[in-house]
Every structure is written in C-alpha cells, then in structure tokens.
Enzyme design. Structure first.
Site, PDB file in Angstrom:
ATOM      1  N   CYS A  99       6.228   1.421   2.528  1.00  0.00           N
ATOM      2  CA  CYS A  99       7.085   1.609   1.353  1.00  0.00           C
ATOM      3  C   CYS A  99       6.451   1.036   0.092  1.00  0.00           C
ATOM      4  CB  CYS A  99       8.441   0.951   1.616  1.00  0.00           C
ATOM      5  SG  CYS A  99       9.556   0.957   0.192  1.00  0.00           S
ATOM      6  N   CYS A 120       8.592  -1.341  -2.056  1.00  0.00           N
ATOM      7  CA  CYS A 120       8.745  -2.669  -1.453  1.00  0.00           C
ATOM      8  C   CYS A 120       7.717  -3.651  -2.009  1.00  0.00           C
ATOM      9  CB  CYS A 120       8.614  -2.594   0.065  1.00  0.00           C
ATOM     10  SG  CYS A 120      10.011  -1.804   0.893  1.00  0.00           S
TER      11      CYS A 120
END
Length: 338
Positions: free
Chosen positions: A41, A44
């Site tokens: 991700c 993230c």
C-alpha cells in the site's frame, strides 16, 4: 513453534501477535493510536512517515503508537475486531475502547485527532541536545523524503485537495505532463517545512524533486512545461534505470530492511553495526526495501542476489550479510570502503 514478539522501533511499536497487541493496549496510560497497514500500500508509506513524526513530538509523550500489518495471519483477529476493510486505517483507543477512527492517507487528520483526544503537554527542555546531531538526523530524513519517489512534489495540501493556488497549478502541470508522482504536505510537518528550505536553498513552496534533485518551484515548472522540457524530465523511468540511479546515489549504498537508525531485521542490524564500526554512520546511505516492493523484487534479479541486505560500493555489489561480516572480521571491509 514460532515465537511471536513485540518489537519497538524508537517510539513506534510493531505488533507481532494478538497477545502482544492486547498487552500493549492494557499497559497504555493514555491514548493509543493503531496504524493498520500493508506492504503493497503506497498511501501507507505516507501515514508511516506521519506516525514517525508524531512519535518524535515532545508535546504528546504519553501517546502510544502501534503498527499492525493488516494482512498478517497472526493478527487476523485484531484486524477483524476493528472491522478494518481498507488500509491505511487508524484506530484511536482510550482504556481499550475505540474513541475515533481515520481511513486513508490523511496526515493532517491524524494530527488533528491526536490533538483532540490527547491535549498537548509542554515539552521538557533538553539543554544537552546536540544541535549538529539533530540537523544530521533532519537532513537524513529529508533525503529519504526527496528520494521516496522518482518525482516528489512538496506542496501545501494534497493533489486531491491543494491548499494554495501555486500548489494547485503545480499539480495540474504534472498531471498534464503525464507524470506519476508522490507528494508531501508541508502543512502537516513544520520541521520539514522549515528544514527543506535550507536543505534545498529554495525559500518557497511548492518544490519539485526529480530523482532526488531539486528541479525548482512553480515558475520554473511553468517555463519547462511551456518549452516541453517538463514532460521529458518527469517521464517514468525504467526499473533498470531506477535501480542504477539508487545504487549510484551514494558511493556506499546499503539496501536493507528498515534504515540505519531503525533496522527491521537482525541481518540488517548486524551489517549496519559492521559499517558503523568500519567507516562511521555518515559514510554510507541506506534504502529501505520494505517501503518499495518493486525495488525489493527487481533488485534481486538485477544483482542476481536473492536476499537482503545487499551492499554496493561505487556501483558494484559487494555481497550480503555473511560476506560483509567476514570482511569486517578480517579487516577487509574498512579497506574496501576507504
């Protein structure tokens, strides 16, 4: 049977099991901020950086910061308990109970919610803090930020929600040029906002970095866009070119899990210690392969070396942990890096 553990990285705690998560929450005396993340991700990574900033904020010494890998089997129960359906996902706990949540990459939202649920405390003075060390740490952080993507725009706000006219125009120029770019919202971090001005010797924002080098601000971007140069500068580079650029970005370059301040595996920690003892911490740079899965996988093929860490000197692969430690024990490492 494997042993689960909790590993502390500075003031951010990576939780390795449901039991460890429960202990950390039970032992907390104030607000607990839980960041659910995944390796694949990209957003993230931005929230990880925001959490690290929060960890160093002296105004919130009693806030406990936890990281939970959302797709890890050992933590499935934690993820299900808090109904995490996307990452990044932040949960705010007090006395074990949820008081707030936050979804998506929103550093400002994180800071605002922490301020709401854990009022700031006056920081204690630290008269013995080494200003030179603080500056080196800041410059190392700025280098990581400016090289976090091949193209990085330091701006006010985000591409979806710019918070000044020049930032909005800079985003449009990059989009029109077909650029894939990362961004950093300087309004969420005063240390970066002020420090980058000195680091880049550029007094205003936005600032555009390409391959770790300052390209300029909005006026220069506009001139380059009109001449067609901007599209050429920000075009996506091949993975081979990117790996070569990363390898050659420092005379001594270590690809590892974590960074020299916070190694994230035992082998990386051992190599960092060997390099520090051989040449000192300022003599080499690192790249955290946990933050970039493309580099992590492709470098194995590029180097024909299947594991990490990997050490390069003058663009040439020296080897991994075993070779580096053998060279350190024989005295060859210091000579090779001289």
């Amino acid at each position: 049977a494997s042993v689960q553990f909790t590993m502390t990285m500075g003031e951010v705690i990576d939780v390795g099991s449901e039991a460890a998560f429960g202990r950390e929450v039970d032992q907390a005396t104030g607000l607990v901020v839980v960041h659910f993340w995944a390796e694949w991700c990209e957003p993230c990574k931005q929230m990880d950086e925001a959490v690290r900033v929060l960890a160093k904020d002296p105004k919130h010494p009693r806030v406990k910061l936890l990281r939970v890998e959302a797709e890890r089997d050992e933590l499935e129960g934690v993820t299900e308990k808090f109904e995490v359906s996307m990452v990044p996902h932040i949960v705010f706990l007090k006395q074990g109970k949820v008081v707030d949540t936050l979804e998506g990459a929103d550093p400002k939202g994180l800071f605002d919610k922490v301020a709401l649920h854990s009022p700031a405390e006056a920081p204690e003075p630290s008269p013995h803090q080494d200003p030179d060390l603080a500056k080196r740490e800041l410059n190392a952080r700025l280098k990581r930020l400016t090289t976090s993507n091949p193209v990085v725009l330091f701006m006010k706000g985000s591409p979806d929600e710019p918070r000044c006219g020049f930032s909005k125009k800079a985003v449009k120029l990059l989009q029109d040029a077909g650029a894939e770019f990362g961004h950093f919202d300087i309004l969420t971090d005063q240390e970066v906002r002020q420090g980058l001005k000195e680091y880049s010797n550029w007094p205003t924002y936005p600032q555009l970095y390409v391959n770790g080098e300052l390209l300029g601000g909005y006026d220069i971007m506009q001139e380059m866009s009109e001449s067609g140069e901007l599209a050429a500068e920000v075009k996506p580079e091949s993975i081979e070119d990117r790996l070569k650029r990363l390898i050659e970005s420092s005379r001594v370059m270590l690809f590892m899990k974590g960074d020299k301040e916070e190694p994230r595996c035992g082998f990386s920690a051992k190599v960092v210690k060997a390099l520090d003892e051989a040449v000192g911490t300022d003599a080499y740079q690192t790249f955290d392969i946990l933050k970039d899965q493309v580099v992590r996988q492709e470098l194995k093929t590029y180097s024909n070396w299947p594991t990490y860490p990997q050490l390069y000197v003058k663009g040439e692969l020296i080897g991994g942990c075993d070779i580096i430690l053998d060279m350190a024990n024989s005295g060859e490492l210091k000579e090779a890096l001289a």
